[in-house]
Motif scaffolding. Structure first.
Motif, PDB file in Angstrom:
ATOM      1  N   GLN A   6       0.879  -1.161   0.000  1.00 29.05           N
ATOM      2  CA  GLN A   6       0.000   0.000   0.000  1.00 29.05           C
ATOM      3  C   GLN A   6       0.917   1.211   0.000  1.00 29.05           C
ATOM      4  O   GLN A   6       1.425   1.611   1.034  1.00 29.05           O
ATOM      5  CB  GLN A   6      -0.918  -0.018   1.232  1.00 29.05           C
ATOM      6  CG  GLN A   6      -1.897  -1.169   1.230  1.00 29.05           C
ATOM      7  CD  GLN A   6      -2.801  -1.158   2.452  1.00 29.05           C
ATOM      8  OE1 GLN A   6      -2.617  -1.925   3.381  1.00 29.05           O
ATOM      9  NE2 GLN A   6      -3.783  -0.268   2.437  1.00 29.05           N
ATOM     10  N   CYS A  23      -3.849  -0.806  -3.720  1.00 30.23           N
ATOM     11  CA  CYS A  23      -3.311  -2.034  -3.141  1.00 30.23           C
ATOM     12  C   CYS A  23      -2.735  -2.882  -4.268  1.00 30.23           C
ATOM     13  O   CYS A  23      -3.430  -3.204  -5.228  1.00 30.23           O
ATOM     14  CB  CYS A  23      -4.398  -2.807  -2.402  1.00 30.23           C
ATOM     15  SG  CYS A  23      -3.879  -4.442  -1.824  1.00 30.23           S
ATOM     16  N   TRP A  36     -10.154  -6.119   2.310  1.00 29.24           N
ATOM     17  CA  TRP A  36      -9.955  -4.766   2.815  1.00 29.24           C
ATOM     18  C   TRP A  36     -10.578  -4.714   4.201  1.00 29.24           C
ATOM     19  O   TRP A  36     -11.684  -5.234   4.418  1.00 29.24           O
ATOM     20  CB  TRP A  36     -10.608  -3.717   1.913  1.00 29.24           C
ATOM     21  CG  TRP A  36      -9.757  -3.295   0.776  1.00 29.24           C
ATOM     22  CD1 TRP A  36      -9.790  -3.766  -0.497  1.00 29.24           C
ATOM     23  CD2 TRP A  36      -8.731  -2.285   0.791  1.00 29.24           C
ATOM     24  NE1 TRP A  36      -8.847  -3.115  -1.274  1.00 29.24           N
ATOM     25  CE2 TRP A  36      -8.192  -2.215  -0.497  1.00 29.24           C
ATOM     26  CE3 TRP A  36      -8.220  -1.436   1.786  1.00 29.24           C
ATOM     27  CZ2 TRP A  36      -7.166  -1.318  -0.843  1.00 29.24           C
ATOM     28  CZ3 TRP A  36      -7.213  -0.553   1.458  1.00 29.24           C
ATOM     29  CH2 TRP A  36      -6.688  -0.501   0.154  1.00 29.24           C
ATOM     30  N   TYR A  37      -9.821  -4.086   5.125  1.00 33.46           N
ATOM     31  CA  TYR A  37     -10.299  -3.858   6.484  1.00 33.46           C
ATOM     32  C   TYR A  37     -10.185  -2.374   6.801  1.00 33.46           C
ATOM     33  O   TYR A  37      -9.300  -1.690   6.314  1.00 33.46           O
ATOM     34  CB  TYR A  37      -9.436  -4.621   7.499  1.00 33.46           C
ATOM     35  CG  TYR A  37      -9.610  -6.119   7.513  1.00 33.46           C
ATOM     36  CD1 TYR A  37      -8.818  -6.932   6.698  1.00 33.46           C
ATOM     37  CD2 TYR A  37     -10.541  -6.727   8.349  1.00 33.46           C
ATOM     38  CE1 TYR A  37      -8.958  -8.306   6.718  1.00 33.46           C
ATOM     39  CE2 TYR A  37     -10.681  -8.105   8.375  1.00 33.46           C
ATOM     40  CZ  TYR A  37      -9.882  -8.883   7.553  1.00 33.46           C
ATOM     41  OH  TYR A  37     -10.022 -10.246   7.575  1.00 33.46           O
ATOM     42  N   LYS A  38     -11.064  -1.938   7.666  1.00 29.00           N
ATOM     43  CA  LYS A  38     -11.027  -0.562   8.177  1.00 29.00           C
ATOM     44  C   LYS A  38     -10.660  -0.624   9.654  1.00 29.00           C
ATOM     45  O   LYS A  38     -11.198  -1.449  10.408  1.00 29.00           O
ATOM     46  CB  LYS A  38     -12.401   0.105   8.009  1.00 29.00           C
ATOM     47  CG  LYS A  38     -12.525   1.484   8.616  1.00 29.00           C
ATOM     48  CD  LYS A  38     -13.941   2.022   8.414  1.00 29.00           C
ATOM     49  CE  LYS A  38     -14.101   3.409   9.017  1.00 29.00           C
ATOM     50  NZ  LYS A  38     -15.488   3.952   8.808  1.00 29.00           N
ATOM     51  N   TYR A  64     -18.924   2.634  -1.289  1.00 27.93           N
ATOM     52  CA  TYR A  64     -17.667   1.904  -1.459  1.00 27.93           C
ATOM     53  C   TYR A  64     -17.681   1.103  -2.758  1.00 27.93           C
ATOM     54  O   TYR A  64     -18.701   0.499  -3.107  1.00 27.93           O
ATOM     55  CB  TYR A  64     -17.459   0.914  -0.302  1.00 27.93           C
ATOM     56  CG  TYR A  64     -17.282   1.522   1.072  1.00 27.93           C
ATOM     57  CD1 TYR A  64     -17.289   0.694   2.203  1.00 27.93           C
ATOM     58  CD2 TYR A  64     -17.097   2.879   1.260  1.00 27.93           C
ATOM     59  CE1 TYR A  64     -17.103   1.222   3.470  1.00 27.93           C
ATOM     60  CE2 TYR A  64     -16.916   3.415   2.525  1.00 27.93           C
ATOM     61  CZ  TYR A  64     -16.925   2.574   3.620  1.00 27.93           C
ATOM     62  OH  TYR A  64     -16.749   3.095   4.884  1.00 27.93           O
ATOM     63  N   TRP A  66     -14.862  -1.504  -5.258  1.00 27.93           N
ATOM     64  CA  TRP A  66     -13.577  -2.166  -5.331  1.00 27.93           C
ATOM     65  C   TRP A  66     -13.305  -2.585  -6.770  1.00 27.93           C
ATOM     66  O   TRP A  66     -14.191  -3.107  -7.469  1.00 27.93           O
ATOM     67  CB  TRP A  66     -13.553  -3.403  -4.430  1.00 27.93           C
ATOM     68  CG  TRP A  66     -13.580  -3.044  -2.975  1.00 27.93           C
ATOM     69  CD1 TRP A  66     -12.524  -2.824  -2.158  1.00 27.93           C
ATOM     70  CD2 TRP A  66     -14.747  -2.857  -2.173  1.00 27.93           C
ATOM     71  NE1 TRP A  66     -12.952  -2.508  -0.895  1.00 27.93           N
ATOM     72  CE2 TRP A  66     -14.301  -2.520  -0.873  1.00 27.93           C
ATOM     73  CE3 TRP A  66     -16.124  -2.923  -2.423  1.00 27.93           C
ATOM     74  CZ2 TRP A  66     -15.177  -2.253   0.172  1.00 27.93           C
ATOM     75  CZ3 TRP A  66     -16.999  -2.675  -1.388  1.00 27.93           C
ATOM     76  CH2 TRP A  66     -16.527  -2.342  -0.106  1.00 27.93           C
ATOM     77  N   ASN A  76      -7.916  -2.175  -5.802  1.00 26.82           N
ATOM     78  CA  ASN A  76      -8.077  -0.816  -5.311  1.00 26.82           C
ATOM     79  C   ASN A  76      -9.460  -0.560  -4.757  1.00 26.82           C
ATOM     80  O   ASN A  76     -10.449  -1.163  -5.181  1.00 26.82           O
ATOM     81  CB  ASN A  76      -7.769   0.182  -6.437  1.00 26.82           C
ATOM     82  CG  ASN A  76      -6.325   0.096  -6.905  1.00 26.82           C
ATOM     83  OD1 ASN A  76      -5.451  -0.364  -6.169  1.00 26.82           O
ATOM     84  ND2 ASN A  76      -6.071   0.518  -8.120  1.00 26.82           N
ATOM     85  N   PHE A  77      -9.505   0.364  -3.828  1.00 26.24           N
ATOM     86  CA  PHE A  77     -10.721   0.653  -3.057  1.00 26.24           C
ATOM     87  C   PHE A  77     -11.054   2.124  -3.217  1.00 26.24           C
ATOM     88  O   PHE A  77     -10.199   2.977  -2.942  1.00 26.24           O
ATOM     89  CB  PHE A  77     -10.443   0.289  -1.593  1.00 26.24           C
ATOM     90  CG  PHE A  77     -11.490   0.674  -0.603  1.00 26.24           C
ATOM     91  CD1 PHE A  77     -11.128   0.979   0.703  1.00 26.24           C
ATOM     92  CD2 PHE A  77     -12.843   0.718  -0.935  1.00 26.24           C
ATOM     93  CE1 PHE A  77     -12.088   1.320   1.660  1.00 26.24           C
ATOM     94  CE2 PHE A  77     -13.801   1.055   0.004  1.00 26.24           C
ATOM     95  CZ  PHE A  77     -13.415   1.359   1.313  1.00 26.24           C
ATOM     96  N   TYR A  90      -6.891   2.082   6.602  1.00 26.43           N
ATOM     97  CA  TYR A  90      -7.449   1.014   5.789  1.00 26.43           C
ATOM     98  C   TYR A  90      -6.333   0.050   5.402  1.00 26.43           C
ATOM     99  O   TYR A  90      -5.271   0.450   4.928  1.00 26.43           O
ATOM    100  CB  TYR A  90      -8.111   1.585   4.542  1.00 26.43           C
ATOM    101  CG  TYR A  90      -9.372   2.348   4.866  1.00 26.43           C
ATOM    102  CD1 TYR A  90      -9.320   3.690   5.228  1.00 26.43           C
ATOM    103  CD2 TYR A  90     -10.616   1.723   4.829  1.00 26.43           C
ATOM    104  CE1 TYR A  90     -10.470   4.386   5.549  1.00 26.43           C
ATOM    105  CE2 TYR A  90     -11.772   2.409   5.134  1.00 26.43           C
ATOM    106  CZ  TYR A  90     -11.700   3.744   5.492  1.00 26.43           C
ATOM    107  OH  TYR A  90     -12.843   4.427   5.805  1.00 26.43           O
ATOM    108  N   CYS A  92      -5.214  -3.478   3.297  1.00 28.75           N
ATOM    109  CA  CYS A  92      -5.433  -4.497   2.289  1.00 28.75           C
ATOM    110  C   CYS A  92      -4.702  -5.755   2.750  1.00 28.75           C
ATOM    111  O   CYS A  92      -3.620  -5.662   3.351  1.00 28.75           O
ATOM    112  CB  CYS A  92      -4.878  -4.007   0.945  1.00 28.75           C
ATOM    113  SG  CYS A  92      -5.061  -5.135  -0.433  1.00 28.75           S
TER     114      CYS A  92
END
Lengths: 115, 114
Positions: A6, A23, A36-38, A64, A66, A76-77, A90, A92
């Motif tokens: 990232q 990512c 993906w996590y927040k 959101y 992706w 990519n997000f 965030y 990846c």
């Protein structure tokens, strides 16, 4: 070996702007999952999305979206019309069937959304 | 439905001491994984427990050990603490074989070593 990059350490935007978090992943396995996590300031990792290597369809969930492209090894997000509540780190992540699905995380992108 | 819980929330220890962190998995889950997240980094896998045994281990020294109890809860023990052990320790639970496929994280324990 597996790796997640990232490149964006921190992104700062003003509310309502669109923002894309990049990512790039590396693996020789053909079967893998991307995530993906927040992570808000509270610390808990919140799951956002999972995508397997055989499904290149892009996905949209509210604001959101992706974009998974195997040709460029990217996942990519994009957040559309960002809000202050989107401010977080965030991550990846990549997990391989050959690695018992233990995930490898990128270093994260800190997103700051200003009102 | 209770999610993953961890205790304590914060902890301050001195170099050389030992620490025990605790995790209760999400209801119905039988596998617990532990991660270390240093400041500004992504989580790094420490180890995973299933059926009270360590099943997978990441690149961490033997000072890091764990345990899983019959009720699936788990402990992470770190001996001979170093300053570099200061981090957020995350616990995640899942069903056996699913690994990261369907993994839920707890809020973490922030360990500070002085």
């Amino acid at each position: 070996a597996q790796k997640v990059t990232q490149a964006q350490t921190e992104i700062s935007v003003v509310e309502k702007e669109d923002v894309t978090l990049d990512c790039v992943y590396e693996t020789r396995d053909t079967t893998y999952y991307l995530f993906w996590y927040k992570q808000p300031p509270s610390g808990e990792l919140v799951f956002l999305i999972r995508r397997n290597s055989f499904d290149e369809q892009n996905e949209i969930s509210g604001r959101y979206s992706w974009n998974f492209q195997k040709s460029t090894s990217s996942f990519n997000f994009t957040i559309t019309a960002s809000q202050v509540v989107d401010s977080a780190v965030y991550f990846c992540a990549l997990s391989l069937r050959g690695g018992s699905y233990i995930p490898t995380f990128g270093r994260g992108t800190s997103l700051i959304v200003h009102p | 439905d209770a999610g993953v819980t961890q205790s304590p929330t914060h902890l301050i220890k001195t170099r050389g001491q030992q620490v025990t962190l605790r995790c209760s998995p999400k209801s119905g889950h039988d596998t617990v994984s532990w991660y270390q997240q240093a400041l500004g980094q992504g989580p790094q896998f420490i180890f995973q427990y299933y059926e009270e045994e360590e099943r997978q281990r990441g690149n961490f020294p033997d000072r890091f050990s764990g345990h899983q109890f019959p009720n699936y809860s788990s402990e992470l023990n770190v001996n001979a603490l170093l300053l570099g052990d200061s981090a957020l320790y995350l616990c995640a639970s899942s069903l056996v074989g699913q690994g990261a496929y369907e993994q839920y994280f707890g809020p973490g324990t922030r360990l500070t070593v002085t």
